[in-house]
Design an enzyme around this catalytic site. Sequence first.
Site, PDB file in Angstrom:
ATOM      1  N   SER A   1      16.279  23.428  11.085  1.00  0.00           N
ATOM      2  CA  SER A   1      17.603  22.805  11.749  1.00  0.00           C
ATOM      3  C   SER A   1      18.651  22.718  11.029  1.00  0.00           C
ATOM      4  O   SER A   1      18.664  21.599  10.143  1.00  0.00           O
ATOM      5  CB  SER A   1      17.180  21.517  12.688  1.00  0.00           C
ATOM      6  OG  SER A   1      18.417  20.861  13.188  1.00  0.00           O
TER       7      SER A   1
ATOM      8  N   HIS B   1      17.520  26.895  13.666  1.00  0.00           N
ATOM      9  CA  HIS B   1      17.684  25.966  15.055  1.00  0.00           C
ATOM     10  C   HIS B   1      19.376  25.458  14.985  1.00  0.00           C
ATOM     11  O   HIS B   1      19.444  24.826  13.838  1.00  0.00           O
ATOM     12  CB  HIS B   1      16.461  24.970  14.885  1.00  0.00           C
ATOM     13  CG  HIS B   1      16.468  24.017  16.044  1.00  0.00           C
ATOM     14  ND1 HIS B   1      15.931  24.263  17.235  1.00  0.00           N
ATOM     15  CD2 HIS B   1      17.068  22.791  16.144  1.00  0.00           C
ATOM     16  CE1 HIS B   1      16.235  23.234  18.280  1.00  0.00           C
ATOM     17  NE2 HIS B   1      16.661  22.327  17.495  1.00  0.00           N
TER      18      HIS B   1
ATOM     19  N   ASP C   1      21.788  22.643  16.526  1.00  0.00           N
ATOM     20  CA  ASP C   1      21.739  21.422  17.270  1.00  0.00           C
ATOM     21  C   ASP C   1      23.161  21.072  17.816  1.00  0.00           C
ATOM     22  O   ASP C   1      24.157  20.581  17.014  1.00  0.00           O
ATOM     23  CB  ASP C   1      21.365  20.170  16.677  1.00  0.00           C
ATOM     24  CG  ASP C   1      19.476  20.370  16.666  1.00  0.00           C
ATOM     25  OD1 ASP C   1      19.210  20.365  17.807  1.00  0.00           O
ATOM     26  OD2 ASP C   1      19.100  20.245  15.363  1.00  0.00           O
TER      27      ASP C   1
ATOM     28  N   MET D   1      25.651  18.489  19.867  1.00  0.00           N
ATOM     29  CA  MET D   1      25.673  17.332  20.626  1.00  0.00           C
ATOM     30  C   MET D   1      27.000  17.020  21.258  1.00  0.00           C
ATOM     31  O   MET D   1      27.940  17.152  20.498  1.00  0.00           O
ATOM     32  CB  MET D   1      25.086  16.166  19.711  1.00  0.00           C
ATOM     33  CG  MET D   1      23.663  16.440  19.064  1.00  0.00           C
ATOM     34  SD  MET D   1      23.235  15.389  17.955  1.00  0.00           S
ATOM     35  CE  MET D   1      21.637  15.986  17.177  1.00  0.00           C
TER      36      MET D   1
ATOM     37  N   HIS E   1      20.031  24.608  20.623  1.00  0.00           N
ATOM     38  CA  HIS E   1      19.573  23.417  21.480  1.00  0.00           C
ATOM     39  C   HIS E   1      20.719  22.740  21.904  1.00  0.00           C
ATOM     40  O   HIS E   1      21.427  22.022  21.065  1.00  0.00           O
ATOM     41  CB  HIS E   1      18.648  22.846  20.363  1.00  0.00           C
ATOM     42  CG  HIS E   1      18.061  21.476  20.883  1.00  0.00           C
ATOM     43  ND1 HIS E   1      17.557  20.594  20.118  1.00  0.00           N
ATOM     44  CD2 HIS E   1      17.979  20.927  22.166  1.00  0.00           C
ATOM     45  CE1 HIS E   1      17.323  19.650  21.136  1.00  0.00           C
ATOM     46  NE2 HIS E   1      17.413  19.938  22.212  1.00  0.00           N
TER      47      HIS E   1
ATOM     48  N   MET F   1      22.027  19.714  23.366  1.00  0.00           N
ATOM     49  CA  MET F   1      22.072  18.474  23.697  1.00  0.00           C
ATOM     50  C   MET F   1      23.371  17.896  24.200  1.00  0.00           C
ATOM     51  O   MET F   1      23.831  17.085  23.827  1.00  0.00           O
ATOM     52  CB  MET F   1      21.459  17.330  22.557  1.00  0.00           C
ATOM     53  CG  MET F   1      20.172  17.786  22.087  1.00  0.00           C
ATOM     54  SD  MET F   1      19.756  17.033  20.606  1.00  0.00           S
ATOM     55  CE  MET F   1      20.445  18.307  19.747  1.00  0.00           C
TER      56      MET F   1
ATOM     57  N   MET G   1      10.810  17.229  22.638  1.00  0.00           N
ATOM     58  CA  MET G   1      11.212  16.449  21.493  1.00  0.00           C
ATOM     59  C   MET G   1      10.115  15.421  21.046  1.00  0.00           C
ATOM     60  O   MET G   1       9.493  14.822  21.966  1.00  0.00           O
ATOM     61  CB  MET G   1      12.509  15.483  22.339  1.00  0.00           C
ATOM     62  CG  MET G   1      13.745  16.316  22.375  1.00  0.00           C
ATOM     63  SD  MET G   1      14.278  17.431  21.073  1.00  0.00           S
ATOM     64  CE  MET G   1      14.456  16.147  19.847  1.00  0.00           C
TER      65      MET G   1
ATOM     66  N   ASP H   1      10.214  19.442  18.186  1.00  0.00           N
ATOM     67  CA  ASP H   1      11.712  19.111  17.501  1.00  0.00           C
ATOM     68  C   ASP H   1      11.675  17.823  17.370  1.00  0.00           C
ATOM     69  O   ASP H   1      11.732  16.895  18.051  1.00  0.00           O
ATOM     70  CB  ASP H   1      12.768  19.646  18.281  1.00  0.00           C
ATOM     71  CG  ASP H   1      14.101  19.344  17.613  1.00  0.00           C
ATOM     72  OD1 ASP H   1      14.069  19.198  16.475  1.00  0.00           O
ATOM     73  OD2 ASP H   1      15.244  19.480  18.404  1.00  0.00           O
TER      74      ASP H   1
ATOM     75  N   GLY I   1      10.983  14.912  13.517  1.00  0.00           N
ATOM     76  CA  GLY I   1      10.056  14.526  12.627  1.00  0.00           C
ATOM     77  C   GLY I   1       8.839  15.297  12.054  1.00  0.00           C
ATOM     78  O   GLY I   1       7.647  15.115  11.827  1.00  0.00           O
TER      79      GLY I   1
HETATM   80  C1  DX5 Z   1      17.258  15.889  16.904  1.00  0.00           C
HETATM   81  C2  DX5 Z   1      17.608  17.272  16.633  1.00  0.00           C
HETATM   82  C3  DX5 Z   1      16.689  17.951  15.735  1.00  0.00           C
HETATM   83  C4  DX5 Z   1      16.689  17.140  14.339  1.00  0.00           C
HETATM   84  C5  DX5 Z   1      15.545  17.209  13.592  1.00  0.00           C
HETATM   85  O1  DX5 Z   1      18.227  15.428  17.750  1.00  0.00           O
HETATM   86  O2  DX5 Z   1      17.565  18.098  18.025  1.00  0.00           O
HETATM   87  O3  DX5 Z   1      16.648  19.494  15.758  1.00  0.00           O
HETATM   88  O4  DX5 Z   1      17.551  18.105  13.717  1.00  0.00           O
HETATM   89  O5  DX5 Z   1      15.718  16.698  12.330  1.00  0.00           O
HETATM   90  P1  DX5 Z   1      14.196  16.151  11.459  1.00  0.00           P
HETATM   91  O6  DX5 Z   1      13.290  17.379  11.302  1.00  0.00           O
HETATM   92  O7  DX5 Z   1      14.897  15.458  10.430  1.00  0.00           O
HETATM   93  O8  DX5 Z   1      13.447  15.138  12.542  1.00  0.00           O
HETATM   94 ZN    ZN Z   2      17.055  20.463  17.991  1.00  0.00          ZN
END
Ligand code: DX5
Ligand code: ZN
Length: 230
Positions: A18, A43, A45, A47, A76, A78, A147, A185, A187
């Site tokens: 990501s 990936h 993200d 937002m 992705h 969000m 998630m 996605d 952790g």
């Molecule tokens: C969270 C994102 C993830 C994030 C994951 O809102 O959608 O893609 O980057 O990051 P890690 O792997 O650090 O949890």
């Molecule tokens: Zn993501």
Amino acid sequence: MIELRPQGAVQHNLIAPSLLAANFGNLEKEMAWFNDSAADWLHLDVMDGVFVPNISFGFPVLEYVARLTSKPLDVHLMIVQPEKFISQVRDLGAAVMNVHQEACLHLHRTVQQIHEAGMRAAVTLNPATPVSTLEEIIGDLDVVMLMTVNPGFGAQKFIEHSLDKVRRLRALIQRTGSKALIEVDGGVNRTTAPLLREAGVDVYVTGSAVFGSADPAREVDVMKGLTAIE
Ligand code: DX5
Ligand code: ZN
């Protein structure tokens, strides 16, 4: 459209770093190791500060990064009303357009429109949204992403309960004969990835564990099971 499930493969083992966790001061360098690594998808993200309590990056950054790789892009979103951006995501050359179930009033229509635009459709569920909400549409989906943290931030703690949720999703996919891949996605790291694999995951999004590592390409290999942990 990219082939997501090669013939004969029951469970995939795809790693999707990501970009959120990358060093934005040197994206060329980040993309260089990514391109040379065993990582499968990129990936991305997005937002909007409305659907999630954070803002990341938008189309100028996405367009720039898209030019730096030929690997499949997994976008992705969000954001609220992601359907407004289908043609812009398509124009990036994205392989997978990933929208939240919670953000789509007319999810079936949005999935149809993503397919009409020539992309694979991924639908994501927040931690509190049950797998059963996808029962009527699972046959139309290419990917279901769970998630495994609350969306909005990188480097959060994996929600353990997600393992059961993956198993419930795997059971729904098997029962309905859906071809959807299971993506997770949040952790995801060398400790949680093997547990997720056992639960039935196909695609692993990983941000901080990979980009925060001294040797990101090796971390990808470890998560893929290509390199033994010493
Ligand atoms: C969270 C994102 C993830 C994030 C994951 O809102 O959608 O893609 O980057 O990051 P890690 O792997 O650090 O949890
Ligand atoms: Zn993501």
